[in-house]
Design a protein around this motif. Structure first.
Motif, PDB file in Angstrom:
ATOM      1  N   GLU A 144       1.522   5.460  73.489  1.00  0.00           N
ATOM      2  CA  GLU A 144       2.326   4.784  72.468  1.00  0.00           C
ATOM      3  C   GLU A 144       2.976   5.815  71.563  1.00  0.00           C
ATOM      4  OE1 GLU A 144       1.888   1.163  69.162  1.00  0.00           O
ATOM      5  OE2 GLU A 144       0.103   2.043  70.070  1.00  0.00           O
ATOM      6  N   VAL A 145       4.236   5.591  71.267  1.00  0.00           N
ATOM      7  CA  VAL A 145       4.958   6.423  70.307  1.00  0.00           C
ATOM      8  C   VAL A 145       5.402   5.527  69.158  1.00  0.00           C
ATOM      9  CG1 VAL A 145       6.930   7.926  69.889  1.00  0.00           C
ATOM     10  CG2 VAL A 145       5.754   8.010  72.089  1.00  0.00           C
ATOM     11  N   LYS A 146       4.822   5.749  67.990  1.00  0.00           N
ATOM     12  CA  LYS A 146       5.134   4.933  66.839  1.00  0.00           C
ATOM     13  C   LYS A 146       6.232   5.576  66.012  1.00  0.00           C
ATOM     14  CE  LYS A 146       0.427   3.078  66.545  1.00  0.00           C
ATOM     15  NZ  LYS A 146      -0.800   2.957  65.720  1.00  0.00           N
ATOM     16  N   SER A 147       6.987   4.750  65.317  1.00  0.00           N
ATOM     17  CA  SER A 147       8.086   5.247  64.494  1.00  0.00           C
ATOM     18  C   SER A 147       7.566   6.240  63.458  1.00  0.00           C
ATOM     19  CB  SER A 147       8.774   4.069  63.801  1.00  0.00           C
ATOM     20  OG  SER A 147       9.788   4.524  62.942  1.00  0.00           O
ATOM     21  N   ALA A 174       4.049  13.011  67.707  1.00  0.00           N
ATOM     22  CA  ALA A 174       3.393  13.143  68.999  1.00  0.00           C
ATOM     23  C   ALA A 174       2.995  11.759  69.497  1.00  0.00           C
ATOM     24  CB  ALA A 174       2.155  14.036  68.869  1.00  0.00           C
ATOM     25  N   PRO A 175       2.909  11.586  70.822  1.00  0.00           N
ATOM     26  CA  PRO A 175       2.469  10.295  71.351  1.00  0.00           C
ATOM     27  C   PRO A 175       0.984  10.061  71.073  1.00  0.00           C
ATOM     28  CG  PRO A 175       2.694  11.893  73.123  1.00  0.00           C
ATOM     29  CD  PRO A 175       3.232  12.547  71.897  1.00  0.00           C
ATOM     30  N   THR A 176       0.639   8.823  70.885  1.00  0.00           N
ATOM     31  CA  THR A 176      -0.762   8.438  70.699  1.00  0.00           C
ATOM     32  C   THR A 176      -1.328   8.040  72.057  1.00  0.00           C
ATOM     33  OG1 THR A 176      -0.379   7.691  68.434  1.00  0.00           O
ATOM     34  CG2 THR A 176      -2.317   6.804  69.571  1.00  0.00           C
ATOM     35  N   GLN A 224      -1.376  18.701  62.368  1.00  0.00           N
ATOM     36  CA  GLN A 224      -0.110  18.440  61.678  1.00  0.00           C
ATOM     37  C   GLN A 224       0.745  17.425  62.419  1.00  0.00           C
ATOM     38  OE1 GLN A 224      -1.176  21.513  62.425  1.00  0.00           O
ATOM     39  NE2 GLN A 224      -1.716  22.335  60.421  1.00  0.00           N
ATOM     40  N   ALA A 225       0.441  17.157  63.674  1.00  0.00           N
ATOM     41  CA  ALA A 225       1.298  16.290  64.500  1.00  0.00           C
ATOM     42  C   ALA A 225       0.920  14.830  64.276  1.00  0.00           C
ATOM     43  CB  ALA A 225       1.159  16.655  65.966  1.00  0.00           C
ATOM     44  N   ARG A 226       1.738  14.142  63.500  1.00  0.00           N
ATOM     45  CA  ARG A 226       1.456  12.732  63.231  1.00  0.00           C
ATOM     46  C   ARG A 226       1.424  11.933  64.535  1.00  0.00           C
ATOM     47  NH1 ARG A 226       5.390  13.386  59.006  1.00  0.00           N
ATOM     48  NH2 ARG A 226       6.885  12.181  60.237  1.00  0.00           N
ATOM     49  N   GLY A 227       0.371  11.156  64.716  1.00  0.00           N
ATOM     50  CA  GLY A 227       0.237  10.342  65.914  1.00  0.00           C
ATOM     51  C   GLY A 227      -0.699  10.925  66.945  1.00  0.00           C
ATOM     52  N   ASN A 228      -0.962  12.238  66.890  1.00  0.00           N
ATOM     53  CA  ASN A 228      -1.797  12.856  67.911  1.00  0.00           C
ATOM     54  C   ASN A 228      -3.243  12.371  67.815  1.00  0.00           C
ATOM     55  OD1 ASN A 228      -2.439  14.906  69.995  1.00  0.00           O
ATOM     56  ND2 ASN A 228      -3.664  15.762  68.329  1.00  0.00           N
ATOM     57  N   TYR A 237       6.192  18.639  71.071  1.00  0.00           N
ATOM     58  CA  TYR A 237       5.922  19.022  69.687  1.00  0.00           C
ATOM     59  C   TYR A 237       5.301  20.412  69.754  1.00  0.00           C
ATOM     60  CZ  TYR A 237       3.650  19.228  65.115  1.00  0.00           C
ATOM     61  OH  TYR A 237       3.238  19.620  63.856  1.00  0.00           O
ATOM     62  N   HIS A 238       5.914  21.377  69.052  1.00  0.00           N
ATOM     63  CA  HIS A 238       5.534  22.780  69.156  1.00  0.00           C
ATOM     64  C   HIS A 238       5.295  23.316  67.744  1.00  0.00           C
ATOM     65  CE1 HIS A 238       6.314  26.352  72.101  1.00  0.00           C
ATOM     66  NE2 HIS A 238       5.141  26.408  71.528  1.00  0.00           N
ATOM     67  N   TYR A 239       4.096  23.839  67.509  1.00  0.00           N
ATOM     68  CA  TYR A 239       3.739  24.263  66.151  1.00  0.00           C
ATOM     69  C   TYR A 239       3.321  25.730  66.144  1.00  0.00           C
ATOM     70  CZ  TYR A 239       1.284  24.504  61.716  1.00  0.00           C
ATOM     71  OH  TYR A 239       0.879  24.877  60.463  1.00  0.00           O
ATOM     72  N   TYR A 240       3.794  26.485  65.128  1.00  0.00           N
ATOM     73  CA  TYR A 240       3.502  27.910  65.023  1.00  0.00           C
ATOM     74  C   TYR A 240       2.700  28.263  63.775  1.00  0.00           C
ATOM     75  CZ  TYR A 240       7.622  27.880  68.086  1.00  0.00           C
ATOM     76  OH  TYR A 240       8.524  27.616  69.072  1.00  0.00           O
TER      77      TYR A 240
END
Length: 964
Positions: free
Chosen positions: A440-443, A447-449, A552-556, A949-952
């Motif tokens: 699921e990808v929420k608005s 990141a997908p859940t 940091q990835a909302r939804g993960n 989604y790529h985080y540094y």
């Protein structure tokens, strides 16, 4: 490509571009015969004081822009190590209209004026530079800014640039020691700290970089003057990363067909008839990366003035960067399998679905080395008071090698101890090993859940043991350029003040290979505690190496999983941590490209007056001939019967060599004019020119990539797809260009400029399908091959860029130490790039066009909005500077040519730099990058469909510099 422009409109546009500038040239010529009216004296400059640091860099950059004939933006300093950035890429993105693509948290390839890297030309001290990516852009992150003194971006073209580019030319310059004029020994040490690395268990968050340089001049008596400069740097750091990403291949699935296995691809005819579809990746992976990164660089220069008339300059650059990544992946490897309850929007973007997939834990060790070697020699002879001759020879080479050792472990109906898993009721021999999950990808989420059946625990090592697949991949990209250039410059009296003529010969080669050594271990019989694979599972288990994964990835929802040591797995399954290359290195996908360029130019500089207004500029023409020779291999196949009446194709090991060639000749006129509306203060610049950008060397390959189908019942069915990995017949992308700029210089620290520009493209790119012959089972079989070709369509781009720089000297003390620079670029275009799998395809043999399923993208690297802002404060020996960069979303092509469309979302960065001069010899420094902690988010194959989604994370540097 965009809608075709009529020939009449194209002709009018070219006439306007060339004619308007030509009129200004003729007007200036006629004005030389008129009685001159002395111009008003330039206003007195402010009292000259010695300046340094940030203010000196901005002032020098303004001076360079003011002096140049073409429209140029620059970043320049007279001192060593004063460019305000950690790498050349980060320095360039502070220049008006320039923006960067970020990899590993740092700036790499550069886009100018909303135009992708492939439309720019990059040079090092005026010479073409190589890279390891296979395109013509340069990995600017490879070069330390401490050893660079100036960066110029030519926004308009002039004939002596010889080749140039549609977007512009980026030239990196190193110091000339005699021109520097003083002895200098300088050393700098910086410690860097990465808060994100603190989350990686068992690793240090600290790194360092050290730079040492020496410049001196010597009197040689009768042999003239000699200057030397040398700089070295070592950078040892880490670039931690975490990501969740879909595969690089997405399928448009027919939403009206519910398949027990993989979803059914929709045809273009069905999609355009209104049949609903959704876009699904082949797989999705969560990846944790622990990395070490080391770069060594050496830059040197010799400047020898034998006399006032003869000068020799020799320079060289060497950089070797190596990074090693330990990757831990959790893969949903069958994202197209068993899909039900799919909810999707009007663009086919999945919002929610249920699926069944094998789950994999994959451990990898990836090592990449990129070595750059470049340099040249330039001999300049002033043969007379009017004639100057220059001979230049150059060499540039980049070698990028990459070795990845990877072992995949997959779920099974039984765990490694022989216990039946909840998700299987079938006998052991069944291949039913798939885990139910909800996607699921929420608005508003990044990141997908993912929700697994609660009985499945991804942290249970015992579930990952089946279908072990040790794999070793090795690739090499080798790019090399040899060049020779001869220039003659002759001074004249009168309106035409100078004539320059010259030519250049260059040979560029690009060779690559990708080889794989792979086995799949799937021993028969039921699992059990005494089995060899159970022993390996226990031996090579590791703790999940990070805390707070993707927090940091909302939804993960996936924060850890069972992980293994990749080298332990490789050793236990193959007997060696590195099983080496396969016996056969040849492949039909390998590239071997040679490109020879012969170019010549003639350019005249002029200066006169139009009434009381000084006018100056240049005009000329370049002729560029390019010859391409591309060598490829064609593999023959045997037909092998397979179970169920299917046939399977197997390479015979025999190859046929194919040599393909292409040649183009292009004529590139150009005119630049500067009207001094107020001498030394207000300038009006006009430019018209024709420009070209050649395809990437990797896009000129003659190789073929085969995708085979093991379920096919005929030879034609057994070939799922053949795609060309390039085309030597590709021609340069051409454009007619016009620029009009107004520049105001109220004082040496201030600038206001506004530029309006227009480009009309021809010779863009489209997908075509051609029939080719292949030897299969001893017979010649005709198979359609898809490749990129030049399009006859035309498209346009227009834009405006604005720069405002000022030192706030009008504020009361001590606020007069503030200053800043703000730049903004807006561009719009109707250029179109098609998706290689889901886009429009033209068959030239039949004249039939297969309609697209997904909409096309624009130019690769094209952003409508680019903003750069700098604010600094300098008081005595203290200075601080904040740098903000924003770039709106853009399409990013894959190296080697367009495949599936990939979009990078809007991104912004903020960096901070501060220094304090304790005395004339010692300076303390602090720097922070990516303070906004901005991730990189990409979509595929349409915008809004999250691929990655790529985080540094941010990084901090503290150090000291000593000058003697």
């Amino acid at each position: 490509m965009g809608k075709p422009a009529t020939a009449e409109r194209s002709a009018r546009m070219r006439a306007w571009l060339m004619g308007s500038a030509a009129l200004s040239l003729l007007a200036a010529a006629q004005a030389t015969a008129q009685e001159q009216t002395p111009p008003e004296p330039a206003p007195a400059e402010e009292e000259e004081v010695v300046i340094s640091g940030i203010r000196e860099t901005l002032r020098t950059s303004i001076d360079v822009k003011k002096r140049e004939t073409a429209i140029v933006d620059a970043l320049s300093t007279d001192e060593i190590g004063d460019l305000p950035a950690l790498s050349v890429g980060e320095a360039i993105q502070t220049i008006t209209g320039a923006t960067t693509h970020r990899e590993k948290g740092g700036a790499s390839e550069i886009a100018l004026r909303g135009l992708g890297p492939f439309l720019s030309n990059a040079t090092f001290n005026g010479r073409d530079a190589t890279n390891g990516s296979g395109d013509r852009s340069v990995n600017f992150n490879q070069f330390p800014s401490e050893l660079i003194n100036n960066i110029k971006i030519y926004k308009t073209q002039q004939a002596d640039l010889v080749e140039g580019g549609v977007a512009g030319t980026i030239d990196i310059g190193t110091l000339r020691p005699l021109d520097f004029g003083k002895m200098r020994v300088q050393g700098e040490i910086k410690a860097n700290y990465s808060p994100y690395q603190d989350k990686v268990i068992g690793s240090s968050a600290w790194g360092w970089r050290g730079t040492l340089s020496y410049v001196d001049q010597y009197e040689l008596g009768g042999l003239g003057e000699l200057g030397i400069a040398i700089g070295v740097q070592r950078n040892s750091t880490n670039n931690p990363e975490e990501t969740v990403a879909g595969s690089s291949t997405w399928t448009a699935c027919n939403a009206t067909v519910i398949a027990a296995g993989n979803c059914t691809p929709i045809t273009a005819a069905q999609a355009n008839a209104g049949t609903p579809y959704f876009l699904a990746p082949n797989s999705m992976a969560w990846r944790q990366i622990s990395e070490t990164d080391q770069r060594d660089a050496v830059f040197g220069a010799i400047q020898w003035k034998f006399s006032d008339r003869v000068e020799l300059n020799i320079d060289g650059q060497y950089s070797d960067r190596t990074f090693v990544e330990n990757r831990r992946d959790l893969n949903i490897s069958e994202m197209r399998n068993g899909l039900t309850n799919v909810v999707y929007d009007e663009n086919g973007v999945i919002q929610k679905m249920n699926g069944l997939s094998a789950i994999e834990s994959t451990a990898s060790n990836l090592a990449r080395s990129e070595e750059y070697l470049g340099g040249g020699a330039n001999l300049r002879w002033q043969a007379s008071d009017r004639l100057t001759l220059a001979l230049d020879g150059s060499y540039s080479r980049t070698i990028r090698t990459e070795i990845e050792r990877q072992v995949r472990l997959r779920t099974d109906p039984f765990d490694m101890n022989g216990n039946r898993n909840f998700f299987s009721t079938a006998p052991f021999a069944s291949s039913n090993m798939r885990v139910p999950y909800t996607y699921e990808v929420k608005s508003g989420n990044y990141a997908p859940t993912i929700t697994f059946d609660p009985r499945f625990d991804p942290n249970n090592h015992a579930l990952f043991w089946d279908d072990a697949r040790p794999r070793r991949d090795e690739s090499e990209r080798r790019n090399e350029i040899w060049g020779v250039r001869l220039d003659a410059d002759y001074k004249l009296d009168g309106f035409i003040s100078n004539i320059a003529i010259g030519g250049r010969w260059a040979e560029q080669t690009f060779r690559d290979f990708d080889v794989r050594n792979e086995i799949t271990v799937n021993p028969p019989g039921p699992p059990g505690a005494g089995r060899e694979d159970a022993r390996i599972n226990l031996l090579c288990r590791t703790q999940f190496p990070q805390t707070g994964f993707l927090e940091q990835a909302r939804g993960n929802t996936i924060t850890s999983w069972a992980t293994f040591d990749p080298l332990c797995l490789m050793r236990e399954y193959t007997g060696s941590e590195d099983p080496g290359r396969p016996a056969e290195m040849r492949s039909s996908a390998n590239r071997d490209v040679t490109e020879q360029t012969l170019a010549g130019y003639v350019m005249a500089e002029y200066a006169g007056d139009l009434g009381a207004m000084p006018v100056r500029g240049n005009f000329g023409v370049r002729v560029v001939n390019t010859k391409v020779t591309s060598i490829g291999l064609r593999s023959a196949f045997d037909v092998v019967p397979a179970p169920g009446g299917a046939v399977r194709l197997q390479p015979t090991g025999d190859f046929e060599t194919v040599t393909l060639k292409g040649e183009t000749t292009r004529v590139l006129p150009s005119i630049n004019a500067i009207f001094e509306l107020q001498p030394n203060r207000l300038l009006l610049r006009a430019a018209a020119y024709r420009a070209m950008s050649r395809p990437a060397p990797s896009a000129l390959g003659a190789g073929r990539s085969f995708t085979l189908d093991t379920s096919g019942t005929t030879i034609e069915d057994a070939i799922a797809e053949i795609r060309a990995n390039g085309s030597p017949a590709l021609k340069p992308l051409m454009s007619w260009n016009g620029d009009l700029a107004l520049e105001y210089y109220p004082n040496r620290d201030s600038l206001f400029s506004a530029t309006l520009y227009f480009k009309e493209f021809s010779g863009g790119f489209m997908l075509v399908q051609n029939d080719e012959q292949f030897t299969i089972g001893g017979q010649q079989v005709t198979v359609p091959v898809i490749q990129t070709a030049n399009s006859p369509d035309k498209s346009q781009l227009w834009g405006v860029e604005i720069t405002l720089a000022n030192r706030f000297s009008w504020l009361p003390k001590p606020l007069d130490g503030f200053g800043g620079k703000l730049s903004y670029n807006y561009a719009d275009t109707n250029f179109e790039n098609e998706d290689l799998l889901l886009g429009e395809i033209f068959n030239p043999a039949t004249g039939v066009t297969t309609p697209r399923i997904v909409p096309p993208a624009g130019l690769s690297g094209f952003s409508k909005h680019v903003v750069s802002a700098q604010l600094y404060y300098q008081l005595g020996g203290f200075s601080i500077q904040g740098i903000y960069n924003y770039r709106s979303n853009y399409y990013q092509d894959f190296v080697g040519g367009n495949t599936q469309l990939r979009y990078v979302r809007d991104n912004e960065t903020f960096d901070l730099r501060a220094s304090y001069d304790v005395n004339r010899n010692l300076s303390l420094r602090f720097e922070a990058t990516n303070i906004l902690d901005a991730p990189k988010i990409t979509d595929m194959p349409v915008q809004g469909s999250i691929r990655q989604y790529h985080y540094y994370g941010p990084r901090y540097f503290i150090g000291a510099r000593v000058r003697l």
